[in-house]
Design a protein around this motif. Structure first.
Motif, PDB file in Angstrom:
ATOM      1  N   ASP A  45      53.522  75.491  47.117  1.00 30.86           N
ATOM      2  CA  ASP A  45      54.431  74.352  47.060  1.00 30.86           C
ATOM      3  C   ASP A  45      54.453  73.710  45.684  1.00 30.86           C
ATOM      4  O   ASP A  45      55.451  73.132  45.276  1.00 30.86           O
ATOM      5  CB  ASP A  45      54.032  73.301  48.099  1.00 30.86           C
ATOM      6  N   PHE A  46      53.333  73.785  44.953  1.00 32.98           N
ATOM      7  CA  PHE A  46      53.264  73.189  43.622  1.00 32.98           C
ATOM      8  C   PHE A  46      54.310  73.781  42.707  1.00 32.98           C
ATOM      9  O   PHE A  46      54.862  73.115  41.838  1.00 32.98           O
ATOM     10  CB  PHE A  46      51.862  73.399  43.034  1.00 32.98           C
ATOM     11  N   PHE A  47      54.597  75.073  42.895  1.00 32.89           N
ATOM     12  CA  PHE A  47      55.525  75.751  42.001  1.00 32.89           C
ATOM     13  C   PHE A  47      56.961  75.740  42.502  1.00 32.89           C
ATOM     14  O   PHE A  47      57.834  76.277  41.857  1.00 32.89           O
ATOM     15  CB  PHE A  47      55.060  77.194  41.783  1.00 32.89           C
ATOM     16  N   MET A  48      57.201  75.178  43.673  1.00 33.27           N
ATOM     17  CA  MET A  48      58.574  75.079  44.148  1.00 33.27           C
ATOM     18  C   MET A  48      59.279  73.999  43.331  1.00 33.27           C
ATOM     19  O   MET A  48      58.649  73.203  42.639  1.00 33.27           O
ATOM     20  CB  MET A  48      58.590  74.770  45.638  1.00 33.27           C
ATOM     21  N   SER A  49      60.608  73.963  43.399  1.00 35.31           N
ATOM     22  CA  SER A  49      61.379  73.096  42.522  1.00 35.31           C
ATOM     23  C   SER A  49      60.939  71.636  42.633  1.00 35.31           C
ATOM     24  O   SER A  49      60.827  71.095  43.720  1.00 35.31           O
ATOM     25  CB  SER A  49      62.873  73.215  42.857  1.00 35.31           C
ATOM     26  N   LYS A  50      60.695  71.046  41.479  1.00 39.87           N
ATOM     27  CA  LYS A  50      60.311  69.646  41.421  1.00 39.87           C
ATOM     28  C   LYS A  50      61.583  68.813  41.344  1.00 39.87           C
ATOM     29  O   LYS A  50      62.493  69.119  40.597  1.00 39.87           O
ATOM     30  CB  LYS A  50      59.417  69.403  40.211  1.00 39.87           C
ATOM     31  N   LYS A  51      61.633  67.742  42.108  1.00 40.61           N
ATOM     32  CA  LYS A  51      62.866  66.983  42.248  1.00 40.61           C
ATOM     33  C   LYS A  51      62.727  65.558  41.694  1.00 40.61           C
ATOM     34  O   LYS A  51      61.735  64.883  41.929  1.00 40.61           O
ATOM     35  CB  LYS A  51      63.289  66.934  43.718  1.00 40.61           C
ATOM     36  N   LEU A  52      63.772  65.159  40.986  1.00 36.88           N
ATOM     37  CA  LEU A  52      63.875  63.793  40.492  1.00 36.88           C
ATOM     38  C   LEU A  52      65.085  63.147  41.152  1.00 36.88           C
ATOM     39  O   LEU A  52      66.158  63.753  41.210  1.00 36.88           O
ATOM     40  CB  LEU A  52      64.057  63.794  38.972  1.00 36.88           C
ATOM     41  N   ILE A  53      64.909  61.943  41.655  1.00 37.11           N
ATOM     42  CA  ILE A  53      66.034  61.180  42.206  1.00 37.11           C
ATOM     43  C   ILE A  53      66.337  60.076  41.203  1.00 37.11           C
ATOM     44  O   ILE A  53      65.621  59.070  41.108  1.00 37.11           O
ATOM     45  CB  ILE A  53      65.726  60.593  43.602  1.00 37.11           C
ATOM     46  N   GLY A  70      60.348  64.023  48.996  1.00 30.39           N
ATOM     47  CA  GLY A  70      59.124  63.998  48.210  1.00 30.39           C
ATOM     48  C   GLY A  70      59.366  64.007  46.716  1.00 30.39           C
ATOM     49  O   GLY A  70      58.519  64.449  45.940  1.00 30.39           O
ATOM     50  N   GLY A  71      60.532  63.517  46.294  1.00 36.78           N
ATOM     51  CA  GLY A  71      60.863  63.506  44.875  1.00 36.78           C
ATOM     52  C   GLY A  71      60.404  62.237  44.177  1.00 36.78           C
ATOM     53  O   GLY A  71      59.991  61.266  44.815  1.00 36.78           O
ATOM     54  N   ASP A  72      60.484  62.264  42.860  1.00 39.48           N
ATOM     55  CA  ASP A  72      60.148  61.091  42.054  1.00 39.48           C
ATOM     56  C   ASP A  72      61.403  60.246  41.836  1.00 39.48           C
ATOM     57  O   ASP A  72      62.518  60.774  41.739  1.00 39.48           O
ATOM     58  CB  ASP A  72      59.578  61.519  40.702  1.00 39.48           C
ATOM     59  N   LEU A  73      61.216  58.960  41.744  1.00 41.29           N
ATOM     60  CA  LEU A  73      62.336  58.025  41.655  1.00 41.29           C
ATOM     61  C   LEU A  73      62.462  57.466  40.237  1.00 41.29           C
ATOM     62  O   LEU A  73      61.462  57.122  39.611  1.00 41.29           O
ATOM     63  CB  LEU A  73      62.099  56.886  42.650  1.00 41.29           C
ATOM     64  N   TYR A  74      63.704  57.409  39.755  1.00 43.55           N
ATOM     65  CA  TYR A  74      63.952  56.829  38.431  1.00 43.55           C
ATOM     66  C   TYR A  74      65.256  56.048  38.473  1.00 43.55           C
ATOM     67  O   TYR A  74      66.302  56.573  38.882  1.00 43.55           O
ATOM     68  CB  TYR A  74      64.048  57.914  37.364  1.00 43.55           C
ATOM     69  N   GLU A  75      65.198  54.791  38.053  1.00 47.35           N
ATOM     70  CA  GLU A  75      66.401  53.962  38.030  1.00 47.35           C
ATOM     71  C   GLU A  75      67.034  53.983  36.647  1.00 47.35           C
ATOM     72  O   GLU A  75      66.373  53.735  35.637  1.00 47.35           O
ATOM     73  CB  GLU A  75      66.078  52.515  38.415  1.00 47.35           C
ATOM     74  N   ILE A  76      68.310  54.276  36.600  1.00 43.61           N
ATOM     75  CA  ILE A  76      69.083  54.216  35.360  1.00 43.61           C
ATOM     76  C   ILE A  76      69.526  52.761  35.183  1.00 43.61           C
ATOM     77  O   ILE A  76      70.407  52.277  35.897  1.00 43.61           O
ATOM     78  CB  ILE A  76      70.311  55.151  35.425  1.00 43.61           C
ATOM     79  N   LYS A  77      68.917  52.089  34.246  1.00 45.30           N
ATOM     80  CA  LYS A  77      69.193  50.665  34.063  1.00 45.30           C
ATOM     81  C   LYS A  77      70.048  50.429  32.822  1.00 45.30           C
ATOM     82  O   LYS A  77      69.748  50.969  31.759  1.00 45.30           O
ATOM     83  CB  LYS A  77      67.881  49.884  33.913  1.00 45.30           C
ATOM     84  N   PRO A  78      71.089  49.626  32.960  1.00 44.92           N
ATOM     85  CA  PRO A  78      71.872  49.283  31.765  1.00 44.92           C
ATOM     86  C   PRO A  78      71.069  48.356  30.864  1.00 44.92           C
ATOM     87  O   PRO A  78      70.265  47.558  31.340  1.00 44.92           O
ATOM     88  CB  PRO A  78      73.105  48.574  32.337  1.00 44.92           C
ATOM     89  N   GLN A  79      71.275  48.501  29.583  1.00 40.87           N
ATOM     90  CA  GLN A  79      70.575  47.621  28.636  1.00 40.87           C
ATOM     91  C   GLN A  79      70.941  46.169  28.911  1.00 40.87           C
ATOM     92  O   GLN A  79      70.098  45.272  28.818  1.00 40.87           O
ATOM     93  CB  GLN A  79      70.946  48.016  27.206  1.00 40.87           C
ATOM     94  N   VAL A  80      72.203  45.943  29.260  1.00 38.81           N
ATOM     95  CA  VAL A  80      72.667  44.612  29.665  1.00 38.81           C
ATOM     96  C   VAL A  80      73.081  44.700  31.133  1.00 38.81           C
ATOM     97  O   VAL A  80      74.047  45.393  31.464  1.00 38.81           O
ATOM     98  CB  VAL A  80      73.870  44.140  28.813  1.00 38.81           C
ATOM     99  N   PRO A  81      72.355  44.066  32.042  1.00 40.07           N
ATOM    100  CA  PRO A  81      72.684  44.148  33.478  1.00 40.07           C
ATOM    101  C   PRO A  81      74.103  43.655  33.765  1.00 40.07           C
ATOM    102  O   PRO A  81      74.642  42.801  33.051  1.00 40.07           O
ATOM    103  CB  PRO A  81      71.643  43.227  34.126  1.00 40.07           C
ATOM    104  N   TYR A  82      74.688  44.206  34.824  1.00 43.35           N
ATOM    105  CA  TYR A  82      76.033  43.802  35.230  1.00 43.35           C
ATOM    106  C   TYR A  82      75.967  42.549  36.093  1.00 43.35           C
ATOM    107  O   TYR A  82      75.201  42.475  37.049  1.00 43.35           O
ATOM    108  CB  TYR A  82      76.711  44.922  36.016  1.00 43.35           C
ATOM    109  N   SER A  83      76.781  41.580  35.743  1.00 45.64           N
ATOM    110  CA  SER A  83      76.870  40.351  36.540  1.00 45.64           C
ATOM    111  C   SER A  83      77.940  40.533  37.620  1.00 45.64           C
ATOM    112  O   SER A  83      78.682  41.519  37.624  1.00 45.64           O
ATOM    113  CB  SER A  83      77.240  39.170  35.635  1.00 45.64           C
ATOM    114  N   ARG A  84      78.000  39.581  38.519  1.00 45.59           N
ATOM    115  CA  ARG A  84      79.031  39.629  39.568  1.00 45.59           C
ATOM    116  C   ARG A  84      80.428  39.626  38.935  1.00 45.59           C
ATOM    117  O   ARG A  84      81.313  40.359  39.370  1.00 45.59           O
ATOM    118  CB  ARG A  84      78.868  38.441  40.510  1.00 45.59           C
ATOM    119  N   ALA A  85      80.613  38.816  37.898  1.00 44.30           N
ATOM    120  CA  ALA A  85      81.917  38.763  37.224  1.00 44.30           C
ATOM    121  C   ALA A  85      82.239  40.092  36.555  1.00 44.30           C
ATOM    122  O   ALA A  85      83.395  40.531  36.544  1.00 44.30           O
ATOM    123  CB  ALA A  85      81.924  37.636  36.190  1.00 44.30           C
ATOM    124  N   ASP A  86      81.224  40.747  36.009  1.00 44.47           N
ATOM    125  CA  ASP A  86      81.419  42.052  35.367  1.00 44.47           C
ATOM    126  C   ASP A  86      81.960  43.084  36.347  1.00 44.47           C
ATOM    127  O   ASP A  86      82.677  44.017  35.967  1.00 44.47           O
ATOM    128  CB  ASP A  86      80.095  42.581  34.804  1.00 44.47           C
TER     129      ASP A  86
END
Length: 227
Positions: free
Chosen positions: A65-73, A94-110
């Protein structure tokens, strides 16, 4: 190969893990240590050799299982909806989690798509626009399969997804898309991001995950993809 032979290989490897930790490579350390632990303690059949060891023929399931495809979410979520789905998907496969964050967060008005002067309206009118992201710490090079999630905006992926894709080398990797939407489908999403990755990268138009999802249903979907 007798047991002491591959133990001799495993012990220096465990020492190498310590070096990785000191170098700040903690994202690699856990997976490498797991493999070396299995290698050190699980006996090999007598007919195994160094070649079959690395091809993992007749190896115990845990080591294989170690060598099966490693997954990133990896996901971008402006209001939390996609984030909730991504977290459950990571749990399911069983994947790893990564959040794509904007340098400037989006506001409700945005995010007001009814306002033609809002930030998102302006960004999405220009398909060449690339909103800056907060970091480049996804370590895409460590993964074979990347599940990429986002809300559908104007029938395509938000352009911050292009920013993310163009920040890494996806050569030879598989990207599976998942999305949330207020009603529209994937539309021209794949076409809108294809130019942001290497030609050898495979993009799979996964599915919209709007309705509440169970871990079991997400696991079944991931397994059906055979990635």
């Amino acid at each position: 190969m007798e047991q002491h032979a591959y133990k001799a290989f495993a012990i220096p490897g465990l020492l190498y893990c310590t070096c990785l930790q000191n170098m700040g490579k903690s994202h690699v350390l856990h997976k490498l240590t797991t493999f070396l632990f299995c290698l050190h303690y699980m006996p090999l059949p007598e007919k195994d050799s160094y070649a079959t060891l690395f091809l993992l023929k007749e190896r115990p399931q845990t080591t294989r299982d170690f060598f099966m495809s490693k997954k990133l979410i990896a996901y971008f979520s402006a209001q939390g909806t996609t984030a909730a789905v991504a977290k459950k998907l990571a749990e399911a496969c069983g994947g790893d989690l990564y959040e794509i964050k904007p340098q400037v967060p989006y506001s409700r008005a945005d995010l007001n798509w009814n306002d033609k002067t809002s930030r998102t309206s302006v960004e999405m009118r220009d398909t060449s626009f690339r909103p800056a992201i907060a970091d480049n710490n996804a370590h895409v090079e460590d993964y074979d399969v990347i599940f990429l999630g986002f809300p559908i905006w104007w029938y395509i992926a938000p352009t911050i997804i292009n920013t993310f894709l163009e920040a890494y080398d996806f050569s030879g990797k598989t990207i599976v898309l998942f999305a949330t939407s207020g009603g529209s489908g994937f539309g021209k999403t794949v076409g809108g991001i294809k130019g942001s990755v290497a030609p050898s990268c495979t993009i799979i138009q996964g599915k919209l995950l709007n309705a509440p999802q169970s871990t079991a249903s997400l696991k079944a979907w991931v397994e059906s993809l055979n990635v």
